[in-house]
Write an enzyme that holds these catalytic residues in place. Structure first.
Site, PDB file in Angstrom:
ATOM      1  N   SER A  48     104.624 -40.256   5.278  1.00  0.00           N
ATOM      2  CA  SER A  48     105.612 -40.583   6.357  1.00  0.00           C
ATOM      3  C   SER A  48     106.673 -39.644   5.964  1.00  0.00           C
ATOM      4  O   SER A  48     106.887 -38.907   4.984  1.00  0.00           O
ATOM      5  CB  SER A  48     106.002 -41.888   6.646  1.00  0.00           C
ATOM      6  N   ASP A  81     102.295 -38.860   9.037  1.00  0.00           N
ATOM      7  CA  ASP A  81     102.499 -40.060   9.629  1.00  0.00           C
ATOM      8  C   ASP A  81     103.824 -40.136  10.700  1.00  0.00           C
ATOM      9  O   ASP A  81     104.924 -39.883   9.909  1.00  0.00           O
ATOM     10  CB  ASP A  81     102.426 -41.061   8.851  1.00  0.00           C
TER      11      ASP A  81
HETATM   12  P1  13P Z   1     100.910 -51.618   8.417  1.00  0.00           P
HETATM   13  O1  13P Z   1     102.454 -51.566   8.228  1.00  0.00           O
HETATM   14  O2  13P Z   1     100.246 -52.680   9.210  1.00  0.00           O
HETATM   15  O3  13P Z   1     100.433 -51.194   7.438  1.00  0.00           O
HETATM   16  O4  13P Z   1     100.807 -50.275   9.343  1.00  0.00           O
HETATM   17  C1  13P Z   1     100.807 -48.955   8.943  1.00  0.00           C
HETATM   18  C2  13P Z   1     100.932 -47.758   9.924  1.00  0.00           C
HETATM   19  O5  13P Z   1     100.587 -48.054  10.886  1.00  0.00           O
HETATM   20  C3  13P Z   1     101.407 -46.323   9.274  1.00  0.00           C
HETATM   21  O6  13P Z   1     101.273 -45.789  10.328  1.00  0.00           O
HETATM   22  O1  G3H Z   2     104.506 -46.831  10.099  1.00  0.00           O
HETATM   23  C1  G3H Z   2     105.263 -46.640   9.022  1.00  0.00           C
HETATM   24  C2  G3H Z   2     104.495 -46.529   7.743  1.00  0.00           C
HETATM   25  O2  G3H Z   2     104.460 -47.859   7.230  1.00  0.00           O
HETATM   26  C3  G3H Z   2     105.636 -45.558   6.870  1.00  0.00           C
HETATM   27  O3  G3H Z   2     106.474 -46.446   6.574  1.00  0.00           O
HETATM   28  O4  G3H Z   2     108.316 -44.805   7.099  1.00  0.00           O
HETATM   29  O5  G3H Z   2     108.759 -46.679   5.368  1.00  0.00           O
HETATM   30  O6  G3H Z   2     107.164 -44.675   4.734  1.00  0.00           O
HETATM   31  P1  G3H Z   2     107.779 -45.559   6.015  1.00  0.00           P
HETATM   32 ZN    ZN Z   3     101.801 -46.302  12.170  1.00  0.00          ZN
END
Ligand code: 13P
Ligand code: G3H
Ligand code: ZN
Length: 316
Positions: A48, A81
């Site tokens: 992310s 992500d």
């Molecule tokens: P969760 O918070 O359910 O683990 O989802 C993670 C996610 O969608 C990351 O993109």
């Molecule tokens: O959807 C979000 C993911 O769980 C990533 O979380 O942005 O705190 O790293 P983060």
């Molecule tokens: Zn997500």
């Protein structure tokens, strides 16, 4: 070996889903590779924006390249992500990521398409694939809380037009899940009716399910027994992953559950060893627990045992 998600989705479509796991550090990286090798599963590593800036964006790249050397039998995609346009472009130009997600799901339909299209053009020119999102999940994302009122499910009627006009390679759909540890205010309900409608409009097209942590109650209870305060945490029933896979979901995102494992291991460790101040003993326990957790998830996803078949597909 780093691959795009194209071959992974080709192998999985309609049969099982590939686990997409977020990583932030060395211990998660080692546990993830170990768990996927132990369960013989292909996988997707997700990074992310927050993970990129936790230390330095080059740090996770170096860890993953090292893990790839340590575990040469691993087959995985490296995926951004929830990227914004600038971060997607940076990842595309880096030459390291094999897949990016452009998340313009908060924009209106046409603007979402316009932004996604620009990222797709840049990515495809470099052989990189793109996940886009239509609809909006509730919960916490990049420190932004999307309220249940602002969240909205994907409209199957517009999904086909979105994919055709944007040129994306996979589509994240909102079918009732949310990010974080507090999903479902009432009883849990994935909207398989909507998923099935989307699949009818987009047969054979890879779909993605975000917010898919299960938030195991045993994990939550152990965290709370060791001093945590997680009240009312609830997640997705992992036994439903296979049904989602049959309806075209090829990628299932899991982050929160891994954080719960980390929290449980460290809370219990320091409760049991209040005299300890060495970071390695709990780190070792976490890597082993995380590997076990990943292998169990891959069983639910159906990706466990599929590594050899994916290698065959890649080698042609
Ligand atoms: P969760 O918070 O359910 O683990 O989802 C993670 C996610 O969608 C990351 O993109
Ligand atoms: O959807 C979000 C993911 O769980 C990533 O979380 O942005 O705190 O790293 P983060
Ligand atoms: Zn997500």
């Amino acid at each position: 070996m780093i691959v795009t998600t194209e071959k992974l989705f080709e192998a999985a479509y309609g049969k099982y889903a590939i686990g997409a796991y977020n990583i932030n550090n060395l211990e998660q990286t080692m546990g993830l590779f170990r768990g996927c090798i132990d369960s013989k599963a292909p996988f997707i590593i997700q990074i992310s924006k927050g993970a990129r800036s936790y230390t330095h964006k080059n740090m996770l790249e170096a860890l993953i390249r090292a893990a790839d050397e340590i575990f040469p039998e691993a087959v995985f995609a490296v995926h951004l992500d929830h990227g914004d346009e600038a971060t997607c472009m940076d990842c595309i130009q880096s030459g390291f990521y094999s897949s990016v997600m452009i998340d313009a799901s908060h924009e209106d339909f046409d603007k979402n398409i316009e932004i996604t299209r620009r990222v797709v053009e840049a990515a495809h020119a470099r052989g990189i694939v793109v996940e886009a999102e239509l609809g909006q999940l509730g919960g916490v994302e990049e420190h932004v809380q999307v309220s249940e009122a602002d969240a909205h499910l994907t409209d199957p009627e517009t999904a086909k037009e979105f994919v055709e006009r944007s040129g994306c390679d996979s589509l994240a759909v909102a079918i009732g899940t949310s990010h974080g540890a507090y999903k479902f205010s009432g009883s849990q309900a994935l909207r398989f009716d909507i998923l099935s409608e989307i699949q009818k409009k987009l047969p054979g097209f890879p779909l993605v399910m975000h917010g898919s942590s299960s938030v195991p109650q045993e994990e939550v209870e152990r965290i709370n027994a060791a001093g945590g305060q997680l009240k009312g945490a609830k997640g997705v029933d992992a036994t439903q992953f296979r049904r989602a896979a049959e309806l075209g979901v090829t990628k299932i995102n899991i982050d929160t559950d891994g954080r719960l494992v980390w929290t449980r291991v460290h809370r219990e460790f320091f409760k049991e060893h209040p005299e300890n101040f060495d970071l390695r003993p709990p780190g070792k326990e976490f890597m082993a627990a995380y590997a076990k957790f990943i292998a169990e998830k891959n069983d639910y996803l159906g990706s466990a045992g599929e590594l050899d078949a994916v290698w065959k597909l890649i080698k042609g």
